[in-house]
Motif scaffolding. Structure first.
Motif, short mmCIF file in Angstrom:
data_model
loop_
_atom_site.label_atom_id
_atom_site.label_comp_id
_atom_site.label_asym_id
_atom_site.label_seq_id
_atom_site.Cartn_x
_atom_site.Cartn_y
_atom_site.Cartn_z
N LYS A 1 -0.81 -4.84 -7.67
CA LYS A 1 -2.25 -4.89 -7.77
C LYS A 1 -2.73 -6.33 -7.93
O LYS A 1 -3.74 -6.73 -7.37
N SER A 2 -1.91 -7.09 -8.66
CA SER A 2 -2.30 -8.48 -8.85
C SER A 2 -2.20 -9.27 -7.56
O SER A 2 -2.90 -10.24 -7.35
N GLU B 1 -4.91 -5.85 -2.64
CA GLU B 1 -5.91 -4.82 -2.92
C GLU B 1 -5.25 -3.46 -2.76
O GLU B 1 -5.21 -2.88 -1.68
N LEU C 1 3.35 -1.43 -10.19
CA LEU C 1 1.97 -1.25 -9.73
C LEU C 1 1.10 -2.43 -10.13
O LEU C 1 0.29 -2.93 -9.35
N SER D 1 2.65 1.50 -3.39
CA SER D 1 1.83 1.85 -4.55
C SER D 1 1.37 3.30 -4.46
O SER D 1 1.24 3.99 -5.48
N GLU E 1 -4.74 0.62 -4.27
CA GLU E 1 -5.29 1.59 -5.19
C GLU E 1 -4.22 2.04 -6.16
O GLU E 1 -3.06 2.17 -5.80
N SER E 2 -4.63 2.23 -7.38
CA SER E 2 -3.65 2.74 -8.32
C SER E 2 -4.38 3.56 -9.37
O SER E 2 -5.57 3.38 -9.59
N SER F 1 2.23 5.62 -7.46
CA SER F 1 1.10 6.23 -8.19
C SER F 1 1.45 7.66 -8.57
O SER F 1 1.16 8.12 -9.67
N LYS G 1 0.83 -1.20 0.00
CA LYS G 1 0.00 0.00 0.00
C LYS G 1 0.86 1.25 0.00
O LYS G 1 0.62 2.21 -0.74
#
Lengths: 1103, 553
Positions: free
Chosen positions: A1086-1087, A1090, A1082, A1060, A1092-1093, A1064, A1057
């Motif tokens: 993300k894969s 969870e 990212l 990212s 955010e991007s 971002s 988190k």
């Protein structure tokens, strides 16, 4: 007290505006007083009383009127306008009566008789006998000009014939010139009673001619009284030396009026000793407003008194000096104005000149008029065959200075001859602007022409041809071939003339004709002594040539030559000019060859500027050597010879022939007297004096030792430095036998401040020889001499200071203390700092212990290199290193002077223990702005410090430096002394460093100390951002970071988190590689988790 | 214009491994203002103050290469080159002769070098000495520190008279504020200070001190007071005032993401412009991402995360874009950049939001403000005539409160808002008040101890003044024709009091006057050597005005 009667009188003239109040008061008891007040109007008046005790009314009234009349007669008036109402036109009546005769009748007819006849007729009232417009005043004037003594009686009778001032002026003037004892009373009356001051002045001057005996003395007394106090005292004392500086000073300072100039001149005509002073004075007085009217008056008086010397001198000033201002207004124009520098404004010159205190004087018109007047007088004298012509001409010629010389020159012009333009060269003789010179010497020369009354020009060949053709036609043949050559030789080239004077004289002698075109040559020949005077005193070569030519071609030349005696020969021989010297030599050889000449003539020969004369002198000397060497004056003159060759020859003579002791003694005495008589210092004098003192020491040593001390002390007071030096040398020679204790300190140290270098040198050698106990008395003066403005003294005094300091420690310390402050101030003379510093560093370096740490630092941080040198010495020798704090030492390490930095390095090397103890402060030396100090520090810490001495904080502090070399050094040390327990500290702290290198360096610790720790990653966020947003830089660090972030992000959700969120932001980057990496990381994160991007996956359009 | 300062000692930084103390020496001749506090946001402050330093030393004016030494060398060797070139023609004798002469010459030169060596050495030593001793002389005007009840700000202006920087710190930046007194003062500034700023770390206590009592620890025995006299060119002061008065004008405003600035910097770092136009073109469409085009390469940056909020479509060109590199160090610490544009060729402002700090970068229209670019003299023109009584009232109010909006002051003084803002903008032009774009308030800040001679500063030269008069009173007509290469040809007439003048102007894509002509005597006499005549200035100014009114399209 009751006022009975009052009279208030006013006086106004120029700036003067005075009031005089007279009171007659009743004081009771029938007693009265007369009081007066006077002073400038509207100002506070001064008071006084004419009656010391109250008097009776009649007496008081008498006094009152007496005072009132006195004031009224002086020009006071009762009207407030203050201008005396006394009529300006003459109301003067001459009351002297004479009997007149007519004894001129028996005179031969001629000019004089005609004048007397007219005067006689005028007295008889018969004016019709001659029909001419000749005014009576002009007749009278002419009588004066020709000095007709018989005319005096008529003039006295004619004085009252007309009321106008011009008539009376002419009468007075003529009377003054013609008069004898009989005219004295008339002149006296005019002098005392005439209303016009101008006429009074003429009468006053005339009285000097007319009176004799006590009457003349009394008359002079009147002039003497009018002199200012200081001048009068000097005149009374009969001292030219005293008078000259006083009057010169008064000329320099602008005074409101110079009336005393005229009076002084008139006194000078009687007191002959004043003439040279007056002459110098009148040459100095500027021809300017304020002075000029007096100059003009003196010029007129000189003319009146037939004072040819002064007339000539002033005439020449009018010829040589340019006018003060130029104006072209007609005399009646009183309206138009022009700008004048002298006034600094616009004025009408006619109006201005009429004012009493005119600011303008000596216009081009005045100058032209005065020159013209002199010329007219010259021509008049010449035409009446008066010998005064020769006298006046001689006066003028003698006034030419050898500085006035102007070379011959030529200008060229193009003239139309009817067919084409032809270049014509206009040639001007030497001194073309010297109007009188050429006028007198060759005014009638056929080839000279005067242009515009101003410049003499040599006629061109055309003009000459034309003139010759005319002459030939008129008067037949006159051989004039070679005339042109002659005159160009005479005026064109000065050098040629100088080289071949003998030829010239031979030429001149052979032809008795007046080939130079000298006007009135017969008059000159009547007065051959003027030739001699010109030869002796004139300063121009042209005049010398003329005089020599005139003399040698004179019909009675042999007789004249006989009359020229030894003194004349001497004077000619010693002349500073070539022709007179050569002429003098010629006469001397002709007259004295084969005889045993007097010693003084011989020394004149030896000192002549003519080489042959000197040679002749040598010959004659050796002829009668023993005779001459017996004469002390001659021996002295030998030593004082102006010519260096003669001097060395003379020294040889003296050395070989050893004059007797008695002679020697007298010679020494006379030489010293001659030395003392030098008044000023010129380079020639200096040379002579040096030679003389050398010769005296060489050959008259014993005699010198007998010179009494009083004379030495007189020599020491002398104004001319070489003489003073001679005195010093005498003193030094005598020193062993003399006790110098009585030497005055002001004298001794005055020598050191003397402007003449050898004197200072001698003063220094005197000091060297003085014993210490005397020197200690002058301790202060010696120390002061170390800061003397002369480098020679500053350096010379050093050995003395050293000697004294060795002897007495306190002296050395005192000197050091007193001299040190000079290094902190701006130097008063060039090189002072260097010399003082050298003295302190060398001679006094052992006496600086009073200087403390502060002084040393003050000196070191002073602005002068010299001061810094001393500061280093103090630092090295006297400063205890423990006194200095480490920051101070480090500051010294950053000093611009290498020696100071060296000292700092030495300190580090010697005080290892202390450096280690205060290492936090001591490492700051690495931040020094001097590269060599940093180099030293790096080397030093590498060698001296080991792992125990370094703390991580200290190492990080090192690496924090902004200097790349120190930063690298810090990295080097960190790597060297790295311990893993401090790894985290290094990472956290170094990651905050702003430089790229450091950021890259910090990546090394990332994986070991930041992995698997979310909080730590969070705390390093600034670091990540900073590295990743470096524009176009830090590629390696960036790649490492992406790698690290990817691996860490994959490890846990929390980390993912944080990472990212960071990426971002970064992913908005335009650099494709970086953007791709961001997206890749990212996407991976993300894969996995969870997070955010900003990534938006676009569906691929299916078709 | 001469500025006199008397600093209480030198500004110093004491830095140990635990603590950094920044002590600024203020100007003791001014009314005293002081501040003592400890920094909280240290790293951000470090970056921001470094950016400010970059403004101070920024000088992007064109400096031609110094070729004198080379030319001298060429002149010396020209004969040799010629001889070498001719060598083929001639026999060996000539070559021998050349060789011989060359050797002689070399000897002579060696001799000369030897003789002059001490001189050259001494000279270079002297220059080195000056470099070490007197480096401060290179900094133009020491920064101004203003302490206000809500924030503390530093201001400075660059050497090339084109860049303005302001760093505002509100009091959250500081941990412990011991004491402060509001006011404005100049502080002593040196490059050594900048180096010390770089040593600020999170883990070290950092104390910021503006202390009129001076710094008492003396290690190197310097003078207690340092008197500085700075002779600033009038153009410098005028530039400063123009930029700060431009802030009071209405602007086109939008935000940029930090990475957008990064991208601009990236392109600027990567490419070099060799021909014009060297402008940065902002293409703004409502609701669309801001598009930035870098001419002449035509590279576009589409700021996807920055949407233009304005109501109308705009296109604005700005010049002097290399000055944006100053913001490089702010990228990692900034949250966003707010851009304020006034229009093409007019000043622009970039405000970096650093949380509790803000950094304002003000850029004048061009890096070099010479005559060939548009004279911005109307920036200092009075906006609204306000009488002196009102001005005095407003000024005393702001002196009491230190800062506030014009509405606040209007309410407080019962005056019309327009009048108050007119008065305040007049004071801004005189350098006594600034407009804070970040918080949209006016702040009291006296630029210098004595009020500046505003009348002298308004115009660069008398012709600008005449042009301003012409603009007001006379008739100006012109036609504008765009040319193929992007330049604009202006033909027009100016009717002056006696005569009508015909003017041609060619303005290139960089808004630079390429060529011009007029039939006035000034032009006939001087051509363009002394700058354009008043008629050219007037016509250009009126052209610019209409362009602004039409939104540059």
């Amino acid at each position: 007290m009751r006022l009975v009667k009052q009279s208030i009188l006013y006086f106004k003239e120029g700036n003067s505006d005075k009031v005089y109040e007279i009171d007659l008061c009743d004081v009771g008891n029938d007693k009265y007083v007369v009081n007066f007040r006077y002073g400038r109007r509207y100002s506070k008046l001064k008071e006084g009383s004419k009656t010391p005790v109250p008097v009776a009314l009649t007496e008081a009234e008498r006094l009152f009127h007496e005072v009132e009349n006195e004031k009224l007669s002086k020009g006071y008036t009762a009207s407030e306008s203050g201008v005396s109402s006394a009529p300006q036109t003459s109301t003067f009546k001459l009351t002297t009566e004479t009997t007149i005769g007519a004894d001129f009748m028996s005179m031969p007819p001629g000019r004089t008789k005609a004048i007397l006849q007219r005067l006689y007729n005028a007295v008889q009232g018969n004016t019709t006998a001659y029909r001419s417009g000749w005014k009576l005043s002009r007749v009278i004037w002419k009588a004066g000009e020709y000095r007709i003594p018989e005319a005096a009686q008529y003039i006295i009778r004619l004085y009252n014939n007309a009321d106008d001032l011009v008539h009376q002026y002419c009468c007075t003037w003529a009377l003054a010139r013609c008069g004898n004892g009989s005219a004295a009373s008339a002149l006296q009356q005019i002098f005392l009673e005439h209303t016009s001051p101008v006429i009074r002045k003429v009468a006053g001057a005339g009285l000097l001619q007319v009176l004799n005996g006590t009457a003349k003395e009394d008359h002079l007394g009147i002039f003497l009284k009018s002199l200012p106090e200081t001048i009068k005292a000097a005149v009374d004392a009969n001292k030219a030396d005293a008078l000259e500086p006083i009057v010169m000073e008064r000329i320099k300072q602008q005074e409101p009026q110079y009336n005393w100039l005229e009076a002084l001149y008139l006194i000078g005509t009687e007191k002959r000793w004043m003439r040279p002073v007056l002459k110098n004075l009148l040459l100095e007085v500027p021809l300017k407003a304020g002075f000029f009217k007096h100059i003009r008056a003196i010029f007129k008086q000189a003319e009146l008194l037939d004072d040819f010397e002064f007339s000539g001198m002033l005439a020449l000033r009018f010829e040589r000096e340019r006018e003060q201002f130029v104006h072209h207004f007609t005399n009646t124009n009183l309206q138009a104005e022009n700008y004048f520098v002298q006034v600094n404004g616009y004025v009408n010159p006619n109006v201005e000149l009429r004012k009493k205190n005119s600011r303008l004087a000596y216009s081009q018109r005045t100058r032209r008029y005065l020159r013209h007047r002199v010329n007219r007088r010259l021509q008049m004298y010449g035409q009446v065959n008066s010998l005064d012509y020769v006298k006046l001409a001689t006066g003028i010629l003698l006034s030419y200075k050898n500085t006035d010389i102007k070379e011959a020159y030529s200008t060229s012009d193009y003239k139309w001859n009817g067919r084409n333009y032809v270049r014509t060269e206009l040639r001007f003789p030497q001194n073309a602007h010297a109007f009188f010179l050429h006028k007198i010497l060759s005014g009638d020369h056929p080839e000279l022409v005067l242009l515009r009354n101003d410049i003499w020009r040599i006629k061109t060949e055309h003009e000459l041809l034309a003139a010759r053709a005319k002459n030939n036609a008129a008067a037949g043949k006159k051989d004039s071939s070679g005339l042109l050559k002659k005159i160009t030789g005479l005026f064109g080239k000065k050098k040629e003339a100088a080289q071949a004077p003998a030829d010239k004289t031979a030429d001149a002698a052979s032809s008795a004709v007046n080939e130079n075109g000298t006007p009135f040559l017969h008059l000159w020949n009547k007065l051959p002594q003027s030739y001699v005077q010109l030869l002796m005193e004139a300063q121009l070569e042209e005049i010398h040539e003329f005089a020599q030519g005139g003399l040698t071609s004179h019909p009675q030349w042999p007789a004249i030559r006989e009359k020229l005696d030894k003194h004349a020969c001497k004077k000619l021989l010693l002349s500073p000019f070539t022709i007179p010297a050569a002429f003098g030599f010629r006469i001397t050889t002709e007259k004295f060859s084969g005889t045993q000449v007097d010693a003084d003539l011989l020394s004149a020969l030896l000192n002549s500027r003519h080489a042959d004369a000197r040679q002749k002198g040598k010959e004659w000397t050796t002829q009668y050597l023993q005779h001459y060497l017996q004469q002390s004056d001659f021996v002295k003159d030998l030593i004082f010879a102006a010519d260096a060759d003669i001097f060395s020859w003379a020294l040889d003579l003296i050395a070989k022939n050893k004059p007797g002791n008695e002679i020697k003694k007298v010679v020494v005495g006379k030489s010293i007297a001659a030395l003392m008589s030098f008044r000023e210092m010129t380079s020639e004098h200096e040379e002579i004096i040096n030679r003389v003192s050398h010769a005296l020491k060489e050959h008259f040593n014993e005699e010198l030792n007998e010179v009494p001390l009083t004379i030495i002390s007189d020599l020491l007071q002398h104004d001319v430095p070489p003489v003073l030096l001679f005195g010093l040398q005498l003193l030094k020679a005598r020193q062993p036998s003399l006790n110098l204790q009585h030497l005055n300190s002001s004298l001794l140290f005055g020598l050191l401040q003397h402007s003449y270098a050898p004197v200072r040198e001698a003063g220094l050698t005197l000091l060297y020889d003085l014993p210490e106990e005397i020197l200690f008395k002058y301790a202060d003066e010696i120390i002061l001499s170390c800061t003397s403005p002369f480098q020679q003294v500053r350096r010379g005094i050093a050995p003395v200071v050293y000697r004294l300091a060795q002897k007495d420690r306190t002296f050395g310390e005192k000197a050091a203390d007193l001299l040190m402050p000079f290094l902190l101030r701006k130097e008063s003379s060039e090189g002072l700092h260097d010399d003082v510093s050298r003295l302190l560093c060398n001679e006094l370096s052992n006496y600086l212990q009073n200087a403390n740490k502060e002084t040393a630092l003050n000196l070191l941080y002073g602005n002068y290199t010299a001061a810094q040198q001393v500061g280093i010495i103090i630092l090295e020798k006297y400063t205890d290193p423990s006194q200095l704090t480490i920051p101070q030492v480090i500051a010294l390490g950053g000093h611009e002077n290498l020696n100071v930095r060296n000292w700092c390095w030495k300190f580090y090397k010697e005080q290892v223990a202390r450096i280690k103890y205060e290492k936090d402060a001591a490492v700051k030396l690495l931040d020094s702005k001097w590269g060599d100090s940093r180099q030293f520090a790096m080397q030093y810490f590498r060698e001296q410090f080991n792992a125990d001495d370094w703390s991580p904080e200290a190492l990080i502090a090192l690496a924090d430096s902004v200097k790349p070399d120190v930063e690298a050094y810090g990295r080097e040390l960190i790597t060297k002394f790295f311990t893993s327990e401090n790894g985290l500290t290094y990472l956290l702290k170094l990651s905050q460093h702003p430089s790229e290198n450091m950021q890259l360096f910090a990546t090394n610790y990332l994986e070991r100390f930041a992995a698997d720790d979310v909080e730590r990653i969070q705390s390093l966020e600034f670091y990540f951002r900073s590295v990743l947003t470096r524009v176009n830089k830090s590629r390696i660090a960036k790649n490492r970071l992406y790698q690290f972030l990817l691996t860490e992000g994959r490890k846990s959700e929390a980390a993912a988190k944080v990472i990212s969120a960071l990426l971002s932001d970064i992913s908005a980057i335009a650099a494709i590689g970086d953007k791709a990496k961001c997206i890749e990381v990212l996407l991976q994160l993300k894969s996995l988790y969870e997070v955010e991007s900003p990534l938006l996956v676009k569906e691929i359009e299916t078709r | 214009m001469l500025f006199n300062y008397r600093f209480a000692g030198n500004s110093t930084v004491t830095s140990t491994s635990h603590k950094t103390g920044l002590s600024f020496a203020p100007d003791t001749l001014r009314e005293s203002a002081w501040f003592v506090g400890k920094l909280h946001k240290k790293l951000a402050f470090r970056e921001a103050i470094s950016a400010l330093h970059d403004v101070v030393i920024s000088d992007l004016r064109f400096k031609p290469k110094d070729k004198t030494a080379y030319k001298e060398w060429v002149a010396q060797n020209e004969a040799l080159f010629l001889a070498e070139y001719m060598a083929g023609y001639d026999a060996d004798a000539a070559n021998n002769r050349i060789e011989q002469l060359r050797q002689e010459l070399n000897e002579v030169r060696a001799q000369k070098e030897k003789l002059l060596a001490p001189f050259y050495n001494a000279r270079s030593k002297y220059f080195n000495y000056l470099y070490e001793k007197n480096r401060e002389a290179w900094i133009v005007l020491d920064p101004v520190i203003t302490i206000h009840p809500d924030e503390l700000f530093f201001e400075c202006f660059s050497q090339d008279e084109s860049t303005y920087g302001k760093l505002g710190c509100n009091y959250n930046v500081f941990k412990e504020i011991d004491d402060y007194k509001c006011g404005t003062t100049n502080v002593d500034y040196s490059s050594a200070l900048y180096e010390e700023f770089q040593k600020i770390r999170d883990y070290k206590e950092t104390e910021l001190k503006v202390d009129p009592s001076g710094f008492t620890v003396q290690t190197s025995h310097e003078e207690q007071y340092k008197e500085v006299k700075i002779d600033l060119p009038d153009s410098w002061v005028r530039g400063f005032l123009q930029v700060s008065s431009a802030m009071t004008l209405p602007t086109i405003q939008f935000d940029l993401h930090p990475m957008d600035i990064y991208n601009i910097c990236l392109l600027l770092r990567r490419f070099k412009e060799k021909r014009g136009p060297r402008s940065l073109r902002y293409v703004l469409e409502p609701g669309q991402p801001v598009k930035i085009i870098l001419e002449p390469w035509g590279r576009e940056i589409i700021c996807a995360r920055s949407i233009y909020p304005g109501p109308t479509k705009q296109e604005v060109r700005t010049w002097g874009r290399r000055r944006l590199l100053i913001m490089e160090r702010l990228i990692p610490v900034a949250r966003k950049f707010t851009v304020h544009l006034l229009g093409t060729g007019l000043p622009s402002f970039y405000i970096a939001d650093l949380g509790d700090m803000n950094f304002t970068l003000g850029l004048s229209g061009w890096t070099t403000n010479d005559w060939s670019h548009a004279g911005n003299f109307d920036l200092l023109a009075p906006r609204l005539q306000v009488d002196d009584a009102i001005k005095a009232k407003v000024f005393s109010a702001i002196q009491k409160d230190w800062f506030g909006t014009s509405q606040q002051f209007a309410k407080q003084l019962n005056l019309d808002t327009a009048q108050v803002s007119g008065a305040l903008s007049a004071y801004t032009q005189a350098g006594r008040v600034i407009y804070d774009l970040n918080r949209n308030v006016y702040r009291l800040r006296e630029l210098s101890r004595e009020p500046l001679p505003f009348d002298k500063l308004r115009f660069d030269n008398p012709r600008e003044e005449m042009a301003a008069a012409l603009l007001q009173s006379q008739e100006i007509k012109y036609t504008a024709q765009p040319q193929a290469d992007g330049s604009i040809q202006l033909n027009g007439t100016v009717k002056a009091s006696r005569k009508t003048y015909n003017i041609q102007l060619l303005i290139d894509a960089d808004e630079k006057i390429r060529s011009a002509s007029c039939d006035c005597s000034y032009y006939i006499e001087n051509k363009l050597y002394k700058g354009p005549c008043e008629h050219m200035l007037a016509i250009r100014q009126s052209f610019n005005k209409t362009r602004i009114n039409e939104g540059f399209r």
